[in-house]
Scaffold this active site. Structure first.
Site, PDB file in Angstrom:
ATOM      1  CD  GLN A 223      -2.801  -1.222   2.787  1.00  0.00           C
ATOM      2  OE1 GLN A 223      -3.228  -2.539   3.214  1.00  0.00           O
ATOM      3  NE2 GLN A 223      -2.763  -0.137   2.924  1.00  0.00           N
ATOM      4  NE  ARG A 370     -13.168   0.287   5.106  1.00  0.00           N
ATOM      5  CZ  ARG A 370     -14.635  -0.606   4.325  1.00  0.00           C
ATOM      6  NH1 ARG A 370     -14.324  -1.609   4.261  1.00  0.00           N
ATOM      7  NH2 ARG A 370     -14.802   0.821   3.164  1.00  0.00           N
ATOM      8  CB  CYS A 371      -8.978   2.169  11.974  1.00  0.00           C
ATOM      9  SG  CYS A 371      -7.454   2.601  13.204  1.00  0.00           S
ATOM     10  CD  GLU A 741      -8.781   4.457   7.795  1.00  0.00           C
ATOM     11  OE1 GLU A 741      -8.347   5.672   8.274  1.00  0.00           O
ATOM     12  OE2 GLU A 741      -7.942   4.116   7.393  1.00  0.00           O
TER      13      GLU A 741
END
Ligand code: CDP
Length: 796
Positions: A223, A370-371, A741
């Site tokens: 990523q 996701r945060c 998120e």
């Protein structure tokens, strides 16, 4: 008379443009790492430790070397001769690449085999004979700090216990004073279980070292390609300009593909040694057992309250289990990520947070699944605490939240932990949510149902999340400042290519970045191609995680488009034979202020940039922007769930789920809705079924999809989404805030609060996630809290 283009028609801001990347994905034409085959390519498999903590007595790889088709067997000892047995982590710790002295978690990388095909490599791995001497195992923070606990990281010179850090933020003395004034003190203790981002595509890499050119090309599932390039340059001591990292299509990341994994390093070394491309593709168990887990935090806290419901202060303590190596990818200044974003939506005068991180015999991680760096745990604790406090006060939970919200006229608002929130309409979002769910009616139905023995519950969760790290003043990873970038090249025919330092993993960047350019320049979105993920072509950026793409890279796309527009204005003045000051802009076109019919399109300006530029002007229409955001963006959301719990079995069903998300200006409303639905699905998974736990010997329970459950469309409830509240971000060029998120961060507490509300009156204060039916049943039947992760309770 205006001749401005219709922004929605050209696919600009606000258009629910279909995702352009999907046309290749749904036809099976994506290009993922495992789709790539290079001439002469070899395959690598990893031998992993079966034990969680053991001394390595010996490794005998002779039988593996004897298998036809095996080219190389790598062990820790061999890595050590090249100073590669250990590597630095993104949190200033070290991590074993291949174990030398000890194994420290089940699934740790012990050796690698490189062979003609993956099957030969796997068979050869099984022939490597490793003799282990088992050591006592630690699986939670309590054990980690107990007297006599074995020191897991005895490889580190000054490490005499299992504590990684003790960290604090806020005002301890002020908080103490506020607690002394409290009428009511509300307390809560909970565990946010270990979970795994579990992307469909596992991690992998293909390293291709070419001795003739001295160039190393690595195709990999990262990523953050530029961070990896820097890490490879530093760890392998290769010149940075001779390293090219390419992230092709990525089948989901969710934070799992940010860290540097041993498999990447081993495939690179193998390619350098063998001078052949080496592919490593992790299998699902390898991914679930060894890479980037998330959460695993124990949270304890108390809230000081005035009798009328006003919150006076918060005190929080967290114990985070980081596994064997502290390898969280997070801003270096904050040891427990942005946990101190807790309670940012509420107007609270003072707060204090202490955090302790410990090692255990588990895989490393603590990734931002996701945060935005531990915000999920922070918001979960916040909203569970809000419900517990409302119950203690005997107040309506919606009223209690509303009376403590930061109000619309209080922005920018300084939180007690020092963040500056930017904008929001918290009360309005709550009102929209309550209306949508029919709050008062539901409370009536709930009371009637209770009289008949039926258990209905309603749970509210609100969240505001700091998205878009960073500003470079405060946010860096390993000293590299957090900002991002975009490069835009407008070709002579008016078609364009935009590249950013971000790297989407399914979020739709190829669609939305084009929409931003369209909004700024009036070039139809279909005339713009977006490219990310190649360090040889993309400008430097810190990658995509923590929903930072729109707040940072997206802003850079806006800014670079504006630079292009500024040059196009000069070209327009030249073409229209007026001075620049006489030129006005409307979407897609410059015109003469005094004669609006006389104008030139952006495409005509582009052609002039290559064929008819004024004297002295540098030809071409290209530029790059680096964007260092002044602040984080702070989206807000309200999630409300209603449930029915079956008292006989503990099974709970979701009746309704309402989501009100305010992420500022929506670039692509359809994509935003997709992001929210995905996040809510993950929130439901966390609340209802998902966990990874360990037995006392450190065996990982959850290393396969029979034990680690992902909800399918069948289990996932329906969601009702609301988009009517839009509070633009005051410092983002197009007013957008992150969204990726929010629902995964704020959602879990809504489900858990709903179930606990349904069993209100039983004295049960907490059931830790996941709320499996047997745990709900146990709480109801024995009227007691259920604490820890199933099936191995940490308190047993
Ligand atoms: O960093 P990441 O892409 O995971 O998260 P994000 O910036 O929140 O964006 C997720 C997706 O939603 C991207 O395609 C964004 O462009 C889109 N988005 C949007 O259309 N409008 C917003 N206000 C925020 C995000």
């Amino acid at each position: 008379m205006t001749q401005a283009l219709d922004e929605i028609k050209i696919g600009g801001l606000g258009a629910s443009r279909k995702r352009v990347e999907d046309s290749r994905f749904i036809r099976g034409k994506g290009n993922y790492t495992d789709d790539i085959t290079l001439p002469g390519m070899l395959h690598m498999e990893i031998l992993r430790s079966p034990l969680a903590h053991a001394r390595i007595v010996s490794i005998d790889a002779s039988k593996a070397w004897d298998i036809p088709g095996v080219h190389l067997v790598l062990t820790g000892e061999m890595m050590a001769t090249r100073n590669l047995a250990w590597m630095p982590t993104l949190s200033y710790d070290t991590q074993a690449v291949l174990a030398t002295d000890k194994v420290r978690f089940q699934g740790q990388e012990v050796a690698c085999v490189i062979a003609d095909d993956p099957y030969i490599a796997k068979d050869a791995c099984e022939l490597i004979d490793v003799e282990y001497e088992p050591l006592p195992v630690i699986v939670n923070p309590e054990q980690a700090v107990a007297g006599g606990a074995p020191v897991i990281r005895d490889d580190k010179e000054n490490q005499h216990d299992n504590v990684i850090y003790d960290w604090e933020v806020g005002d301890a003395a002020g908080t103490e004073r506020a607690f002394a004034q409290a009428d009511v003190v509300s307390k809560l203790r909970l565990h946010y279980p270990r979970s795994h981002p579990s992307p469909i595509e596992c991690c992998g890499s293909i390293a291709d070292y070419n001795r003739a050119t001295s160039k190393l090309t690595v195709y990999m599932t990262t990523q953050a390609p530029h961070i990896i390039r820097a890490a490879v340059a530093l760890v392998a001591e290769l010149p940075e300009h001779m390293i090219r990292i390419i992230s092709p299509d990525i089948g989901g990341g969710f934070g799992n593909k940010v860290p540097v994994y041993p498999g990447y390093v081993c495939s690179i070394l193998a390619s350098i040694l063998l001078e052949r491309p080496v592919k490593w593709i992790e299998d699902k168990s390898g991914n679930l057992i060894s890479t980037g887990f998330a959460r695993d935090v124990y949270l304890d806290g108390e809230m000081a309250l005035r009798g009328d419901g006003k919150i006076l202060a918060i005190r929080m303590h967290t114990d985070a289990d980081h596994g064997a190596f502290f390898s969280d990818a997070q801003p270096s200044k904050f040891k427990i990520g942005l946990m101190h974003s807790a309670f940012a939506a509420y107007d609270i005068p003072v707060a204090h947070l202490t955090a302790r991180g410990t090692y255990s015999n588990k895989a490393p991680g603590g990734v931002a699944y996701r945060c935005s760096f531990r915000v999920t745990e922070a918001m979960f604790f916040q909203e569970r605490m809000m419900q517990a406090a409302a119950t203690d006060l005997g107040m309506d939970q919606a009223d209690f939240r509303r009376m403590n919200f930061v109000t619309d006229d209080q922005f920018p608002h300084r939180t007690p932990f020092g963040f500056l929130t930017d904008s929001g309409q918290y009360g309005k979002c709550l009102d929209v949510g309550l209306k949508a769910v029919g709050y008062q009616d539901f409370l009536r139905q709930q009371a009637e149902a209770k009289a008949k023995g039926r258990l209905l519950g309603i749970g509210i969760s609100t969240m505001t999340e700091p998205l878009g790290a960073g500003n470079s003043r405060e946010y860096d990873i390993l000293g590299i400042k957090m900002f991002d970038s975009a490069e835009l090249k407008v070709h002579m025919t008016g078609k364009a290519i935009v590249r950013t330092g971000a790297r989407g993993q399914g979020q739709g960047h190829e669609t939305t970045w084009a929409q931003i350019v369209s909004h700024e320049l009036g070039i139809p979105a279909e005339d713009i191609v977006v490219e990310e993920g190649d360090t040889d072509t993309a400008p430097f950026g810190m990658g995509t995680y923590a929903s930072r793409s729109t707040p940072v890279a997206g802003a850079a796309v806006s800014m670079v488009s504006r630079k292009i527009r500024a040059k196009a204005r000069k070209l327009a003045a030249h073409l229209l034979e007026v001075s620049e000051e006489d030129v006005e802009w409307e979407l897609g076109r410059f015109y003469v202020r005094s004669a609006p019919d006389r104008g030139v399109t952006i495409q005509e300006c582009a052609m002039a940039a290559y064929s008819n530029m004024p004297d002295g002007m540098e030809p071409g229409l290209e530029n790059t922007a680096y964007y260092d955001p002044p602040n984080l963006t702070w989206p807000f959301a309200v999630y409300i769930v209603t449930v029915e719990v079956d008292p006989a079995t503990g099974v709970w069903d979701v009746l309704t789920m309402v989501a009100v998300d305010d992420c500022g200006v929506r670039i692509n409303p359809m994509i935003v809705e997709g992001q929210i639905m995905g996040g809510l699905t993950e929130a439901y998974a966390m609340a209802s079924m998902q966990f990874i736990t360990f037995d006392a010997d450190g065996n990982c329970v959850g290393s396969n999809y029979l034990d680690y459950l992902l909800p399918t469309a069948w289990e996932t409830p329906g969601f009702e989404l609301h988009s009517e509240v839009v509070t633009p971000c005051p410092h983002h060029p197009i007013g957008a805030k992150g969204i990726g998120e929010c629902a995964a961060v704020g959602g879990p507490a809504a489900f858990v609060n709903a179930v606990l509300n349904a069993i209100d009156g039983t004295g049960v204060r907490n059931i830790d996630m996941p709320l499996l039916p047997d745990r709900v049943w146990e709480a109801l039947t024995y009227r007691r809290d259920v604490y820890g992760a199933p099936p191995v309770r940490t308190d047993d």
